[in-house]
Structure formats: C-alpha cells, structure tokens
Design an enzyme around this catalytic site. Structure first.
Site, PDB file in Angstrom:
ATOM      1  N   ILE A  25      29.331 -30.175 -16.967  1.00 19.02           N
ATOM      2  CA  ILE A  25      28.615 -29.729 -18.164  1.00 19.02           C
ATOM      3  C   ILE A  25      29.529 -29.688 -19.389  1.00 19.02           C
ATOM      4  CG2 ILE A  25      27.417 -27.713 -19.111  1.00 19.02           C
ATOM      5  CD1 ILE A  25      26.590 -27.271 -15.989  1.00 19.02           C
ATOM      6  N   TYR A 170      31.190 -14.863  -7.527  1.00 17.14           N
ATOM      7  CA  TYR A 170      30.990 -15.782  -8.663  1.00 17.14           C
ATOM      8  C   TYR A 170      30.049 -15.121  -9.672  1.00 17.14           C
ATOM      9  CZ  TYR A 170      28.813 -19.690 -11.176  1.00 17.14           C
ATOM     10  OH  TYR A 170      28.301 -20.509 -12.151  1.00 17.14           O
TER      11      TYR A 170
END
Ligand SMILES: NC(=O)c1ccc[n+]([C@@H]2O[C@H](COP(=O)([O-])OP(=O)(O)OC[C@H]3O[C@@H](n4cnc5c(N)ncnc54)[C@H](OP(=O)(O)O)[C@@H]3O)[C@@H](O)[C@H]2O)c1
Length: 301
Positions: A25, A170
């Site tokens: 990304i 995460y």
C-alpha cells in the site's frame, strides 16, 4: 512495459513522506502521489527495494520528484539518522510502514516489542524528530486497521510480553498508533496542523495491478483471486483512503477514513468509525507519556 499514466498536477509543490513506500500500500501511495505532481520522500529500510520502487514510479511518472530516506523504524538509531538527514519542508506524512505478524519474543533493535516498536513507537520517534520540518498546515496520517477494534491498549505495559494471538497484538499496535494520532490532533488544536487516521480495508497483492519487481502475480493466481473481488480489493485501491486523508480538502484533523463498502473491506474512501478507546483523551495522554519514556524522545508540540 505499460505506458506512463496520465499526469495530474494538483499536488505540485507538496512534499509528502510515505514510510514503507517500497512495497504494498505504501508503494501505491507513493506512485499515485507522484503521478499527481507531489514530491515524494520514500522512507524505506532497504536501499535495493527502495530503488526498485523508484524505478517503478519513474516508469509511471517520468520526471517524478522522488527522494529515498533510508530508515528502519525498528531502530531508534536509524530513525535519528533519518530525521537528521531530512532538510526540507514536509507537507504530509503517511505513517504506513508496518509489521503485520510476529513471534511473541520478536524485538526491535532496541529491545522493544517488534509490532508496537515498529508500527507505533518507530513512527512516534520519527515524527517527534522531524516535527520542526513539518509545514504550518502539515497533515499526519496514521495507518490504522479494522483490527484496532478488537484490541485493548495498555499504556503501562506497552512493550511488555504479550498474551493472545499475533493478530491481537497487531491490533494493539495499530490501536496505539491511531490513539497517538488523535492525541496529536488534540495537542495541535491551536495550530493549522492536523493528524488523522485511515485504513486500507482488506487489501491483497493478488488483486493489485502489476509492477515489475514489486507486484508479479502469476496469471492463474490472479484469475482465482478475481473471485474474491466483490469482497476485498487490491493494494492499489487500498491506498485510496490514505491518500484521501493526506490530501483531500474535505479530510479534517481527528477524522478516520476507510473504504466505504461492505464491512469496510473495499470501496471508495468514506469516513468510518474508530473505537472509543483510541479516541479517549485519557488513553492518548497515557500513551504519549509511555512513548516518550520508551523511546527517550520528547515530542515537541
Ligand atoms: N493489507 C491490508 O489489508 C491492511 C489492512 C489494514 C491495515 N494495513 C496496514 O497498511 C500498511 C501497509 O500494509 P501492506 O499490506 O502494504 O504491507 P506490506 O506489503 O507488508 O508492506 C509493509 C511495508 O512496511 C515496511 N516495513 C516493515 N517494517 C519496517 C521497518 N522496520 N522499517 C521500515 N519499513 C518497514 C516494509 O518494508 P520491507 O519491504 O523492508 O519489509 C514494506 O514496505 C501497514 O501498516 C498495515 O498494518 C494493511
């Protein structure tokens, strides 16, 4: 090789730092910003991978103004060096680089938990040290994740050994980065600077446009992955909410942007909901103090 993309010039004169710009990304943010005329600073830890990205962007945007800033966000020394290296005004920063899974014992160069240390504390230390270079109306975009909603931030035990799955940790690291951005925006409330969050939805390489040396998905894999297109998207499209947050006139400090489609997995950028915890001023202030303590870097506001 594809022909270069049609160039736009709506970001001429803007300088935007994208961390983790050599892949995924972050690469697509860098390419699309460059095509629109922005000068792009690519914050990358590998010179070779950074050069591959520079070559791919240049093929799409000949003459693009690109500069590689060598930085390993898992090393406070490297971050200090990178910040000392930058000597130009920065209009926006996209805090994109991220580690998405790790072993429980995995640590940064400084002994911090790898995901918290890289995804949150690395960006905290970098922004703190480049703050004097930020334009008066600069924007900082923290790249969050849907996973933040399932996480509980514990500022006092930020870098301690964690329990549960790698995905949960995460989520904590992303929640921490988001809570920091919302706190930064509060601390900048008397200025024209702003901080906001964005997430790319569910973005996969298999649905992403090809780029030599970066995205090379076998045709058969791409064909099979096409079946998932109604539900998820490529990383090229996943970059859109991040770019929107960094550049669009209707994006504001304290916003959270993500894909507007089903479950926020895919779709055009839209304002989406962040958890109460990442918006909490109490959590934000505690996190800020913990980050200054763990990194040893004071954040000037
Ligand atoms: N893909 C998704 O569906 C999704 C969903 C929600 C949020 N996100 C977030 O979006 C961001 C990008 O994800 P992605 O899917 O594009 O990931 P990716 O393809 O794995 O790319 C991660 C980028 O981060 C860089 N990076 C990792 N550790 C670094 C470090 N210590 N120093 C400097 N750079 C480092 C990587 O560089 P190297 O090449 O050197 O490893 C790479 O450029 C991440 O923050 C992720 O959490 C992604």
């Amino acid at each position: 090789m594809d022909a270069p993309l049609p160039q736009r010039h709506d970001l001429d004169g803007r300088t935007i730092l994208v961390t983790g710009a050599n892949a995924g990304i972050g690469y697509w943010c860098a390419e699309r910003l460059a095509v629109r005329g922005a000068r792009v600073l690519l914050g990358c830890r590998s010179p070779e991978r950074a050069q591959t990205a520079v070559d791919a962007i240049t093929a799409q945007a000949p003459g693009a103004a690109l500069r590689v800033i060598p930085v390993d966000l898992g090393s406070l020394d490297s971050i200090r060096g990178a910040a000392a290296d930058v000597d130009e005004r920065i209009d926006a920063v996209i805090c994109n680089a991220g580690v998405k899974s790790a072993e429980k014992k995995a640590r940064t160069h400084d002994g911090l938990d790898l995901m918290i240390g890289t995804n949150f504390l690395g960006h905290f230390a970098l922004l703190a040290q480049i703050a004097p270079l930020l334009a008066d109306d600069a924007r900082v975009v923290a790249v969050g994740s849907l996973a933040h909603r399932f996480a509980h931030i514990e500022p006092d035990g930020l870098s301690a050994s964690w329990r549960g799955s790698s995905l949960r940790q995460y989520g904590r690291s992303k929640a921490a980065l988001m809570a920091f951005a919302f706190e930064l925006d509060r601390r900048w409330s008397d200025t024209a600077r702003s901080a906001l969050c964005a997430h790319p939805g569910y973005a996969v390489d298999q649905l992403t446009a090809s780029r030599p040396g970066l995205v090379e998905v076998p045709r058969v894999v791409r064909g099979l992955a096409a079946l998932s297109r109604p539900f998820v998207q490529g990383k090229d499209d996943g970059a859109a909410p991040l770019i929107h947050a960094a550049t669009a006139p209707d994006a504001r400090g304290g916003d959270y942007w993500g894909p507007g489609g089903m479950l926020e997995f895919r779709g055009a950028p839209a304002r989406v909901r962040a958890s109460d915890e990442v918006r909490s001023p109490t959590t934000g202030a505690a996190l800020w103090a913990a980050a200054e303590h763990l990194t040893g870097v004071p954040f000037p506001t």
